[in-house]
Design a protein around this motif. Structure first.
Motif, PDB file in Angstrom:
ATOM      1  N   LEU A 128     -13.750   6.044  62.590  1.00 39.96           N
ATOM      2  CA  LEU A 128     -13.453   4.766  61.943  1.00 39.96           C
ATOM      3  C   LEU A 128     -11.955   4.484  61.912  1.00 39.96           C
ATOM      4  CD1 LEU A 128     -15.882   5.108  58.908  1.00 39.96           C
ATOM      5  CD2 LEU A 128     -16.214   3.686  60.945  1.00 39.96           C
ATOM      6  N   SER A 129     -11.172   5.473  61.467  1.00 39.06           N
ATOM      7  CA  SER A 129      -9.723   5.293  61.394  1.00 39.06           C
ATOM      8  C   SER A 129      -9.031   6.643  61.465  1.00 39.06           C
ATOM      9  CB  SER A 129      -9.316   4.561  60.111  1.00 39.06           C
ATOM     10  OG  SER A 129      -9.621   5.344  58.976  1.00 39.06           O
ATOM     11  N   GLY A 130      -7.781   6.618  61.890  1.00 36.76           N
ATOM     12  CA  GLY A 130      -7.025   7.842  62.084  1.00 36.76           C
ATOM     13  C   GLY A 130      -7.273   8.405  63.478  1.00 36.76           C
ATOM     14  N   GLU A 131      -6.610   9.507  63.768  1.00 40.81           N
ATOM     15  CA  GLU A 131      -6.774  10.199  65.045  1.00 40.81           C
ATOM     16  C   GLU A 131      -6.920  11.681  64.784  1.00 40.81           C
ATOM     17  OE1 GLU A 131      -3.825   9.462  67.987  1.00 40.81           O
ATOM     18  OE2 GLU A 131      -4.057   7.286  67.877  1.00 40.81           O
ATOM     19  N   ALA A 132      -7.510  12.389  65.747  1.00 41.91           N
ATOM     20  CA  ALA A 132      -7.704  13.834  65.593  1.00 41.91           C
ATOM     21  C   ALA A 132      -7.862  14.482  66.958  1.00 41.91           C
ATOM     22  CB  ALA A 132      -8.936  14.121  64.746  1.00 41.91           C
ATOM     23  N   GLN A 133      -7.719  15.798  66.971  1.00 39.58           N
ATOM     24  CA  GLN A 133      -8.002  16.598  68.161  1.00 39.58           C
ATOM     25  C   GLN A 133      -9.461  17.029  68.056  1.00 39.58           C
ATOM     26  OE1 GLN A 133      -5.691  16.942  70.435  1.00 39.58           O
ATOM     27  NE2 GLN A 133      -6.844  18.211  71.820  1.00 39.58           N
ATOM     28  N   MET A 134     -10.268  16.664  69.030  1.00 41.38           N
ATOM     29  CA  MET A 134     -11.688  17.023  69.066  1.00 41.38           C
ATOM     30  C   MET A 134     -11.878  18.062  70.155  1.00 41.38           C
ATOM     31  SD  MET A 134     -14.621  16.203  67.686  1.00 41.38           S
ATOM     32  CE  MET A 134     -15.964  17.338  67.962  1.00 41.38           C
ATOM     33  N   THR A 135     -12.605  19.135  69.833  1.00 44.72           N
ATOM     34  CA  THR A 135     -12.898  20.170  70.819  1.00 44.72           C
ATOM     35  C   THR A 135     -14.391  20.464  70.792  1.00 44.72           C
ATOM     36  OG1 THR A 135     -10.711  21.147  70.513  1.00 44.72           O
ATOM     37  CG2 THR A 135     -12.368  22.520  71.591  1.00 44.72           C
ATOM     38  N   ILE A 136     -14.994  20.453  71.978  1.00 44.43           N
ATOM     39  CA  ILE A 136     -16.400  20.837  72.149  1.00 44.43           C
ATOM     40  C   ILE A 136     -16.458  21.828  73.293  1.00 44.43           C
ATOM     41  CG2 ILE A 136     -18.748  20.106  72.699  1.00 44.43           C
ATOM     42  CD1 ILE A 136     -18.068  17.360  71.558  1.00 44.43           C
ATOM     43  N   ASP A 137     -16.994  23.015  73.016  1.00 37.93           N
ATOM     44  CA  ASP A 137     -17.136  24.073  74.025  1.00 37.93           C
ATOM     45  C   ASP A 137     -15.868  24.282  74.845  1.00 37.93           C
ATOM     46  OD1 ASP A 137     -19.666  24.806  73.236  1.00 37.93           O
ATOM     47  OD2 ASP A 137     -20.692  23.742  74.848  1.00 37.93           O
ATOM     48  N   GLY A 138     -14.722  24.279  74.170  1.00 33.77           N
ATOM     49  CA  GLY A 138     -13.459  24.574  74.830  1.00 33.77           C
ATOM     50  C   GLY A 138     -12.781  23.390  75.496  1.00 33.77           C
ATOM     51  N   ASN A 139     -13.428  22.229  75.531  1.00 31.90           N
ATOM     52  CA  ASN A 139     -12.819  21.023  76.098  1.00 31.90           C
ATOM     53  C   ASN A 139     -12.264  20.174  74.963  1.00 31.90           C
ATOM     54  OD1 ASN A 139     -13.637  21.503  78.854  1.00 31.90           O
ATOM     55  ND2 ASN A 139     -15.711  21.108  78.134  1.00 31.90           N
ATOM     56  N   SER A 140     -10.971  19.835  75.031  1.00 31.65           N
ATOM     57  CA  SER A 140     -10.313  19.089  73.951  1.00 31.65           C
ATOM     58  C   SER A 140      -9.820  17.741  74.432  1.00 31.65           C
ATOM     59  CB  SER A 140      -9.119  19.894  73.419  1.00 31.65           C
ATOM     60  OG  SER A 140      -9.556  21.061  72.779  1.00 31.65           O
ATOM     61  N   TRP A 141      -9.783  16.775  73.516  1.00 35.97           N
ATOM     62  CA  TRP A 141      -9.242  15.463  73.790  1.00 35.97           C
ATOM     63  C   TRP A 141      -8.902  14.795  72.466  1.00 35.97           C
ATOM     64  CZ3 TRP A 141     -14.311  16.764  74.099  1.00 35.97           C
ATOM     65  CH2 TRP A 141     -15.191  16.063  73.286  1.00 35.97           C
ATOM     66  N   ARG A 142      -8.245  13.658  72.559  1.00 36.54           N
ATOM     67  CA  ARG A 142      -7.841  12.873  71.400  1.00 36.54           C
ATOM     68  C   ARG A 142      -8.998  11.986  70.978  1.00 36.54           C
ATOM     69  NH1 ARG A 142      -4.488  14.749  68.353  1.00 36.54           N
ATOM     70  NH2 ARG A 142      -3.818  13.185  66.925  1.00 36.54           N
ATOM     71  N   ALA A 143      -9.407  12.077  69.712  1.00 35.78           N
ATOM     72  CA  ALA A 143     -10.428  11.196  69.144  1.00 35.78           C
ATOM     73  C   ALA A 143      -9.705  10.052  68.443  1.00 35.78           C
ATOM     74  CB  ALA A 143     -11.308  11.967  68.172  1.00 35.78           C
ATOM     75  N   THR A 144     -10.060   8.815  68.800  1.00 29.95           N
ATOM     76  CA  THR A 144      -9.385   7.633  68.271  1.00 29.95           C
ATOM     77  C   THR A 144     -10.409   6.639  67.726  1.00 29.95           C
ATOM     78  OG1 THR A 144      -9.388   6.639  70.477  1.00 29.95           O
ATOM     79  CG2 THR A 144      -7.422   7.901  69.853  1.00 29.95           C
TER      80      THR A 144
END
Length: 106
Positions: free
Chosen positions: A42-58
Protein backbone atom coordinates in the motif's frame (compact mmCIF):
# COMPACT_ATOMS: atom_id res chain seq x y z
CA UNK A 1 -8.29 -8.52 9.89
CA UNK A 2 -10.61 -11.15 8.47
CA UNK A 3 -9.76 -14.72 9.44
CA UNK A 4 -10.63 -18.01 11.09
CA UNK A 5 -11.47 -16.87 14.62
CA UNK A 6 -15.20 -16.18 14.96
CA UNK A 7 -14.58 -12.62 16.16
CA UNK A 8 -12.74 -12.00 12.86
CA UNK A 9 -15.44 -13.42 10.61
CA UNK A 10 -14.77 -17.16 10.86
CA UNK A 11 -13.49 -17.42 7.28
CA UNK A 12 -11.94 -20.71 6.17
CA UNK A 13 -11.15 -20.16 2.49
CA UNK A 14 -9.18 -16.93 2.88
CA UNK A 15 -7.88 -14.34 5.33
CA UNK A 16 -6.94 -10.67 4.99
CA UNK A 17 -4.53 -8.79 7.26
CA UNK A 18 -3.27 -5.20 7.21
CA UNK A 19 0.41 -5.28 8.21
CA UNK A 20 2.48 -2.30 9.35
CA UNK A 21 6.27 -2.65 9.63
CA UNK A 22 8.10 0.29 11.23
CA UNK A 23 11.39 1.60 9.84
CA UNK A 24 14.31 -0.78 10.34
CA UNK A 25 12.11 -3.80 11.20
CA UNK A 26 11.29 -6.99 9.28
CA UNK A 27 9.31 -10.19 9.29
CA UNK A 28 11.20 -13.33 10.26
CA UNK A 29 12.18 -15.51 7.31
CA UNK A 30 9.51 -18.19 7.19
CA UNK A 31 7.38 -20.57 5.15
CA UNK A 32 3.77 -21.66 5.10
CA UNK A 33 3.21 -25.31 4.30
CA UNK A 34 -0.46 -24.97 3.36
CA UNK A 35 -1.46 -21.39 2.62
CA UNK A 36 -0.72 -19.42 -0.51
CA UNK A 37 -0.06 -15.80 0.40
CA UNK A 38 -0.15 -12.53 -1.51
CA UNK A 39 1.38 -9.28 -0.28
CA UNK A 40 -0.08 -6.10 -1.73
CA UNK A 41 2.08 -3.05 -0.97
CA UNK A 42 0.00 0.00 0.00
CA UNK A 43 2.71 2.49 0.99
CA UNK A 44 6.41 2.60 1.74
CA UNK A 45 9.14 0.44 0.23
CA UNK A 46 10.93 -2.70 1.36
CA UNK A 47 13.38 -5.40 0.35
CA UNK A 48 11.42 -8.56 -0.50
CA UNK A 49 13.17 -11.93 -0.68
CA UNK A 50 11.65 -15.24 -1.78
CA UNK A 51 13.83 -18.36 -1.99
CA UNK A 52 16.99 -16.27 -2.22
CA UNK A 53 15.73 -13.90 -4.94
CA UNK A 54 15.48 -10.27 -3.77
CA UNK A 55 13.94 -7.13 -5.23
CA UNK A 56 12.42 -3.81 -4.22
CA UNK A 57 8.75 -3.96 -3.18
CA UNK A 58 6.96 -0.69 -3.99
CA UNK A 59 3.38 0.64 -3.71
CA UNK A 60 0.92 -1.07 -6.03
CA UNK A 61 3.02 -4.22 -6.30
CA UNK A 62 1.39 -7.61 -5.63
CA UNK A 63 3.70 -10.47 -4.63
CA UNK A 64 2.55 -14.11 -4.81
CA UNK A 65 4.13 -16.52 -2.32
CA UNK A 66 3.51 -20.24 -2.76
CA UNK A 67 3.54 -22.85 0.03
CA UNK A 68 7.09 -23.88 0.92
CA UNK A 69 8.74 -20.70 -0.42
CA UNK A 70 11.05 -19.11 2.16
CA UNK A 71 10.17 -15.43 2.34
CA UNK A 72 10.98 -12.27 4.27
CA UNK A 73 10.14 -8.59 3.93
CA UNK A 74 12.55 -5.99 5.36
CA UNK A 75 11.68 -2.34 5.85
CA UNK A 76 15.13 -0.88 5.28
CA UNK A 77 13.82 2.69 4.92
CA UNK A 78 13.12 5.62 7.24
CA UNK A 79 9.36 5.39 6.60
CA UNK A 80 6.56 3.06 7.61
CA UNK A 81 5.67 0.09 5.37
CA UNK A 82 1.97 -0.75 4.96
CA UNK A 83 0.73 -3.80 3.08
CA UNK A 84 -2.10 -6.31 2.92
CA UNK A 85 -1.63 -10.05 3.14
CA UNK A 86 -4.24 -12.32 1.62
CA UNK A 87 -3.94 -16.03 2.43
CA UNK A 88 -5.84 -18.99 1.00
CA UNK A 89 -6.87 -21.05 2.83
CA UNK A 90 -7.23 -18.71 5.79
CA UNK A 91 -3.96 -18.26 7.71
CA UNK A 92 -3.50 -19.95 11.05
CA UNK A 93 -0.44 -19.53 13.31
CA UNK A 94 0.28 -23.27 13.10
CA UNK A 95 1.09 -22.84 9.38
CA UNK A 96 4.02 -20.45 9.95
CA UNK A 97 7.49 -21.98 10.33
CA UNK A 98 10.55 -19.79 10.85
CA UNK A 99 13.49 -20.95 8.73
CA UNK A 100 16.90 -19.74 7.59
CA UNK A 101 16.87 -17.70 4.40
CA UNK A 102 18.75 -19.43 1.54
CA UNK A 103 22.04 -17.77 0.57
CA UNK A 104 21.77 -15.25 -2.25
CA UNK A 105 23.19 -16.27 -5.62
CA UNK A 106 26.41 -14.44 -6.51
Amino acid sequence: MIGRPQHLGGTVSHSLVHVVIPPGKCSPSHIHRVSEETYYILSGEAQMTIDGNSWRATPGMAIAIMPGEVHQIVNDTDGQLDFLTISAPAWVPEDTYEVQMPALES
